[in-house]
Structure formats: C-alpha cells, structure tokens
Design a protein around this motif. Structure first.
Motif, PDB file in Angstrom:
ATOM      1  N   ILE A 115       0.881  -1.048  -0.111  1.00  0.00           N
ATOM      2  CA  ILE A 115      -0.007   0.117  -0.003  1.00  0.00           C
ATOM      3  C   ILE A 115       0.893   1.299  -0.009  1.00  0.00           C
ATOM      4  CG2 ILE A 115      -1.757   1.073   0.984  1.00  0.00           C
ATOM      5  CD1 ILE A 115      -2.623  -1.607   0.257  1.00  0.00           C
ATOM      6  N   SER A 116       1.102   1.769  -1.229  1.00  0.00           N
ATOM      7  CA  SER A 116       1.633   3.028  -1.463  1.00  0.00           C
ATOM      8  C   SER A 116       1.072   4.382  -0.617  1.00  0.00           C
ATOM      9  CB  SER A 116       2.081   3.452  -2.689  1.00  0.00           C
ATOM     10  OG  SER A 116       2.708   4.650  -2.743  1.00  0.00           O
ATOM     11  N   SER A 117       1.858   5.325   0.190  1.00  0.00           N
ATOM     12  CA  SER A 117       1.289   6.404   0.571  1.00  0.00           C
ATOM     13  C   SER A 117       1.451   7.592  -0.383  1.00  0.00           C
ATOM     14  CB  SER A 117       1.975   6.783   1.910  1.00  0.00           C
ATOM     15  OG  SER A 117       3.598   6.757   1.726  1.00  0.00           O
ATOM     16  N   THR A 118       1.905   7.339  -1.561  1.00  0.00           N
ATOM     17  CA  THR A 118       1.699   8.541  -2.407  1.00  0.00           C
ATOM     18  C   THR A 118       0.801   8.019  -3.669  1.00  0.00           C
ATOM     19  OG1 THR A 118       3.754   7.771  -3.568  1.00  0.00           O
ATOM     20  CG2 THR A 118       3.853   9.097  -1.472  1.00  0.00           C
ATOM     21  N   PHE A 119       0.701   8.911  -4.620  1.00  0.00           N
ATOM     22  CA  PHE A 119       0.137   8.530  -5.819  1.00  0.00           C
ATOM     23  C   PHE A 119       0.953   9.481  -7.026  1.00  0.00           C
ATOM     24  CE2 PHE A 119      -3.081   9.678  -9.166  1.00  0.00           C
ATOM     25  CZ  PHE A 119      -3.250   8.329  -9.784  1.00  0.00           C
ATOM     26  N   ALA A 120       1.123   8.535  -8.118  1.00  0.00           N
ATOM     27  CA  ALA A 120       1.893   9.345  -9.487  1.00  0.00           C
ATOM     28  C   ALA A 120       2.933  10.264  -9.174  1.00  0.00           C
ATOM     29  CB  ALA A 120       0.640  10.007 -10.187  1.00  0.00           C
ATOM     30  N   GLY A 121       3.455  10.000  -7.730  1.00  0.00           N
ATOM     31  CA  GLY A 121       4.898  10.691  -7.735  1.00  0.00           C
ATOM     32  C   GLY A 121       5.243  10.612  -6.316  1.00  0.00           C
ATOM     33  N   GLY A 122       6.256  11.313  -5.814  1.00  0.00           N
ATOM     34  CA  GLY A 122       6.764  11.397  -4.314  1.00  0.00           C
ATOM     35  C   GLY A 122       7.355  10.018  -4.081  1.00  0.00           C
ATOM     36  N   THR A 123       8.279   9.603  -5.111  1.00  0.00           N
ATOM     37  CA  THR A 123       9.107   8.369  -4.738  1.00  0.00           C
ATOM     38  C   THR A 123       9.993   8.500  -3.440  1.00  0.00           C
ATOM     39  OG1 THR A 123       9.093   8.029  -7.242  1.00  0.00           O
ATOM     40  CG2 THR A 123      10.831   6.919  -5.687  1.00  0.00           C
ATOM     41  N   SER A 124      10.613   9.656  -3.213  1.00  0.00           N
ATOM     42  CA  SER A 124      11.484   9.633  -2.205  1.00  0.00           C
ATOM     43  C   SER A 124      10.818   9.604  -0.837  1.00  0.00           C
ATOM     44  CB  SER A 124      12.239  11.044  -2.252  1.00  0.00           C
ATOM     45  OG  SER A 124      11.412  12.091  -1.912  1.00  0.00           O
ATOM     46  N   ASN A 125       9.541   9.984  -0.811  1.00  0.00           N
ATOM     47  CA  ASN A 125       8.553   9.706   0.402  1.00  0.00           C
ATOM     48  C   ASN A 125       8.374   8.500   0.716  1.00  0.00           C
ATOM     49  OD1 ASN A 125       8.529  12.521   0.686  1.00  0.00           O
ATOM     50  ND2 ASN A 125       6.389  12.625   0.504  1.00  0.00           N
ATOM     51  N   LEU A 134      13.340  -8.615  -2.594  1.00  0.00           N
ATOM     52  CA  LEU A 134      12.285  -7.986  -2.397  1.00  0.00           C
ATOM     53  C   LEU A 134      12.046  -7.006  -3.487  1.00  0.00           C
ATOM     54  CD1 LEU A 134       9.541  -6.833  -0.892  1.00  0.00           C
ATOM     55  CD2 LEU A 134      11.219  -5.487   0.365  1.00  0.00           C
ATOM     56  N   PHE A 135      10.980  -7.106  -4.133  1.00  0.00           N
ATOM     57  CA  PHE A 135      10.501  -6.248  -5.417  1.00  0.00           C
ATOM     58  C   PHE A 135       9.213  -5.643  -5.124  1.00  0.00           C
ATOM     59  CE2 PHE A 135       8.299  -5.515  -9.407  1.00  0.00           C
ATOM     60  CZ  PHE A 135       9.420  -5.050 -10.224  1.00  0.00           C
ATOM     61  N   PHE A 136       8.954  -4.463  -5.595  1.00  0.00           N
ATOM     62  CA  PHE A 136       7.529  -3.814  -5.424  1.00  0.00           C
ATOM     63  C   PHE A 136       7.650  -2.574  -6.017  1.00  0.00           C
ATOM     64  CE2 PHE A 136      10.170  -1.917  -2.376  1.00  0.00           C
ATOM     65  CZ  PHE A 136       9.738  -0.551  -1.842  1.00  0.00           C
ATOM     66  N   GLY A 137       6.704  -1.709  -6.288  1.00  0.00           N
ATOM     67  CA  GLY A 137       6.641  -0.461  -6.947  1.00  0.00           C
ATOM     68  C   GLY A 137       6.370   0.423  -5.895  1.00  0.00           C
ATOM     69  N   ASP A 138       6.686   1.803  -6.293  1.00  0.00           N
ATOM     70  CA  ASP A 138       6.747   3.232  -5.620  1.00  0.00           C
ATOM     71  C   ASP A 138       5.400   3.519  -5.469  1.00  0.00           C
ATOM     72  OD1 ASP A 138       6.950   3.881  -8.119  1.00  0.00           O
ATOM     73  OD2 ASP A 138       8.473   5.645  -7.360  1.00  0.00           O
ATOM     74  N   HIS A 139       4.663   3.670  -6.566  1.00  0.00           N
ATOM     75  CA  HIS A 139       3.324   4.156  -6.673  1.00  0.00           C
ATOM     76  C   HIS A 139       2.835   4.112  -8.203  1.00  0.00           C
ATOM     77  CE1 HIS A 139       5.186   7.336  -9.331  1.00  0.00           C
ATOM     78  NE2 HIS A 139       6.198   7.713  -8.121  1.00  0.00           N
ATOM     79  N   LEU A 140       1.483   3.961  -8.267  1.00  0.00           N
ATOM     80  CA  LEU A 140       0.930   3.801  -9.658  1.00  0.00           C
ATOM     81  C   LEU A 140       1.188   5.109 -10.331  1.00  0.00           C
ATOM     82  CD1 LEU A 140      -0.961   2.017  -8.182  1.00  0.00           C
ATOM     83  CD2 LEU A 140      -2.755   2.771  -9.666  1.00  0.00           C
ATOM     84  N   PRO A 141       1.509   4.861 -11.692  1.00  0.00           N
ATOM     85  CA  PRO A 141       1.877   5.791 -12.783  1.00  0.00           C
ATOM     86  C   PRO A 141       0.992   7.021 -12.912  1.00  0.00           C
ATOM     87  CG  PRO A 141       1.148   3.924 -14.126  1.00  0.00           C
ATOM     88  CD  PRO A 141       1.096   3.615 -12.427  1.00  0.00           C
TER      89      PRO A 141
END
Length: 415
Positions: free
Chosen positions: A93-103, A281-288
C-alpha cells in the motif's frame, strides 16, 4: 540549507518545522512505558543464514491488467506474476500517488509515516539533518554485518540522495554517472541495464560480508508516449472507451512494464544459478500518472483527487510485491500479505530474521497495515477514510515514537 537548496526551499522547510507540533502525551515516561509494554509483542529473530539481500523499488510499477474495459495483446508481467504466485507476495500500500518516490523511500527505510508530518513535507529535502540520527533499515543491515550499496539509474543529486544516502546508512551509492555500459529504453536508462549493474556489483564483492543492495529504477518514469521508443512496441492495447491520448499513454507504459518484467526474470535466472543465498524484495513505489486511463476505464469517477471515494483510493494505492529466495528459505509462502510503506522495511527484517533496533521492534506492536491522508487500512485489510477508534491508541503511540526519534529527545535510546 539556503545555500544548498535555494532560498525558497529553505524557507519552505523552515515553515514545515515551525508547524510541527509535539504529540500530546510525549514524555520520557511515555516512551519508556511504550517500550516496556511492547515486550509481549516482540518477535524473536534468529538469522541462521546471512543471505545477500536485494530490494528493488520499480518506478511506477503496477499490474495494468487490473484495469477493466481494456484488453492487452499479451500479459505484460508474465514472469513477475509467476513469482507472485510461487513466493511470498501480496499488496504493497503506497502512501503516494503518481509521484513522491522519495517519501516512499523514507518510510521504508525509517518505519516512520508521512501521515504524521506536516502536509507537504519531503523528508529528503526538509529533514536532511534529522536522518543521520535515526534508526534505518540500511543501518540495521550494517549492524548485522552487511555491506550496504544503493544503485539508482538517475542523477545522484535528485532529492539530495547524494547527501541522504550516506546519512541513512549506505556505504556506497552508484548513480547514473557510474552505471556500467548504459543502455536506454525510451528516455531513461533501461531496467536491463539496472539489473546488469546489480549483478556486476554482487560479483565484484570479494569481502567476507554479505551485501544489502537497494535498487531504484527509472525506466518507467513519466512522460508516457509511444513516440519515446525507437523500436516497434510488442504489446497492443484496446479499449472501447479509451481516448487516443489515454490509449497512447497506457500502451507506452505497458510496454515499459513488459521490458521491466523481462529484466526482472534476467535477475532471477542469475540468482537461480548462483551458489550465494539471496533474498529479493520487489515492489513499485506508486501507480503511474495515468489519470486519463483510470478515468476512461472506470477505475475513478472523476479526475479530481479530492473527490475520490475510499474504494477508489485503495485501488490507486495497491501495488503487487513479492519476496523471492534462491535457497528455499521458507517452508511455506504467504500470498495475501498487505503492507504499507512505513512497515515494509520491518516486515523484511522479520522475514529474514535480522536482529533489529528498539524502534523497529516497536513496529511489531502496530496492527494496522497502512495510513495516509484519507486512507486507513486496518489489520484485516479493510479500507477506511479515517482511523477507526480501535486503532487510535496504536496511532498515538506511533506518532510519539516517531517524534521522539526525528525531533524529540531520543528517549528510546535510554533503554
């Protein structure tokens, strides 16, 4: 700060710090009480094997086949889907959407939540001075005898990573200028290049210490357009309700993810042949950033983010993740895990049995899965717009312990 970041950024950081309030109930006695009470929740870790550990945060990765009213000429993530089905996996569950990778990086490394910081805080720029004094996942790995390396196929100065990564606990940071034999897919360095450099770094390790490798890709970063690619794209996309703009963007993105899937399998193939125990461990930071596609396919009813329902919010923050190992580390694998960004680093520690610091032990007492503004996920994986009454005490304790480490008196270390 002003000399390094500019007057505007410096002033903004000062405003954030001035707006930061001490949580109600924060005191030395409260912190020590929380530590005492957590003993019954502590997970006993006993790491019999020290495998190499690779953590990959794939830029804007998600599974586009969850979109309805749309068809793909082939599965864009066949290899990753197989890994999800065969190894420990679930929803990140990402805490950002479409950006904010460093967070997301900040939350993963520190176990601290953006939700408890002033709105708009970017820790990598606003809290640089605070990062060196707190517990982090890379520091835990160093304390357990690991050599820590970060690899990012982009500019090392972006989000001040060249400053933050050493403070967070990395021995070495490889950025775009140090990448070996760079190859591009679209506008950015390819994920195949990224994987090749991870393999190269592992093979170069002649020390007695195992490696903790943090990898951050760039290939699938916005902008998305089929014209970005010189070669013919392998996957076509069809959808009756797709506008030409949305179709072009989702086609470009899907083909990028398809290449990422192939690169991931290349790494798996290497690890399968390796004699060195390794956990990945593999995951994505947020949705595009694909607002048009989400709207055209009915995933959201409006492009106005402030009007998204709780159901829409969770759909736009769920991302597949998996943990692979090449030495049958677990007798059984779980396929329904739900983990938020602030808890993923601690989850990895528990997965491999690494000895942890007191703050990360405290995270074992938190039962809710994820929290951000307008989205709360409870221990059962149910989504809510706000924190429910059952979890208010846990949330308060999390805020207090987070504040103590980042801004307070560090009473936690007195234990």
């Amino acid at each position: 700060m002003h000399e390094n970041q500019g007057v505007v950024v410096g002033l903004y950081s000062n405003i954030i710090m001035n707006n930061l309030k001490e949580p109600n109930g924060y005191s030395k006695e409260k912190v020590l009480q929380i530590l005492e009470n957590m003993k019954s929740n502590e997970i006993e870790n006993n790491q019999e094997v020290k495998p190499n550990i690779i953590v990959i945060m794939s830029e804007s990765f998600f599974d586009p086949t969850v979109l309805e009213n749309i068809k793909f000429s082939k599965d864009p993530i066949p290899n990753i889907r197989k890994l999800i089905n065969e190894y420990t996996s679930g929803k990140f569950i990402s805490s950002t959407f479409a950006g904010g990778t460093s967070n997301i990086e900040f939350e993963l490394f520190t176990g601290k939540s953006i939700a408890y910081l002033p709105y708009g805080t970017v820790p990598y720029t606003d809290l640089k001075e605070n990062l060196s004094k707190i517990d982090t996942l890379p520091k835990i790995m160093k304390n357990n005898g690991y050599k820590t390396v970060a690899i990012h196929t982009y500019d090392k100065t972006f989000y001040d990573r060249h400053i933050n990564y050493p403070n967070i606990g990395f021995d070495e940071f490889i950025g775009v200028d140090e990448i070996h034999e760079p190859k591009y897919f679209g506008k950015y360095l390819s994920d195949e290049t990224f994987v090749d450099n991870i393999i190269k770094k592992i093979e170069e390790n002649e020390s007695e210490f195992p490696m903790f490798v943090w990898g951050l890709t760039m290939q699938n970063h916005t902008p998305y357009a089929a014209s970005n690619y010189s070669s013919e794209l392998e996957i076509t996309v069809e959808g009756a309700n797709l506008t030409d703009v949305a179709k072009d963007k989702i086609t470009a993105y899907t083909n990028g993810i398809y290449e990422s899937d192939k690169a991931t399998q290349k790494l798996i193939n290497y690890l399968e042949e390796s004699d060195t125990p390794t956990v990945l461990l593999f995951f994505g930071d947020h949705l595009p950033s694909q607002y048009e596609t989400y709207f055209d396919t009915g995933l959201i009813h409006t492009k106005d983010t402030t009007k998204w329902t709780t159901e829409e919010m969770i759909k736009l923050h769920e991302i597949p993740f998996f943990i692979y190992d090449n030495f049958n580390y677990k007798n059984e694998y779980s396929h329904n895990e739900i983990i938020g960004a602030a808890f993923l680093g601690n989850y990895l520690c528990n997965y491999i049995g690494t000895e942890k610091t007191e703050y990360f032990k405290f995270l074992d007492t938190i039962n809710y899965k994820a929290i951000r503004d307008r989205l709360f996920v409870d221990k059962n994986g149910e989504s809510h717009e706000k924190v429910t009454e059952e979890y208010r005490e846990e949330m308060k304790n999390h805020q207090i312990m987070q504040y103590d480490g980042l801004f307070g008196e560090n009473y936690i270390y007195e234990k």
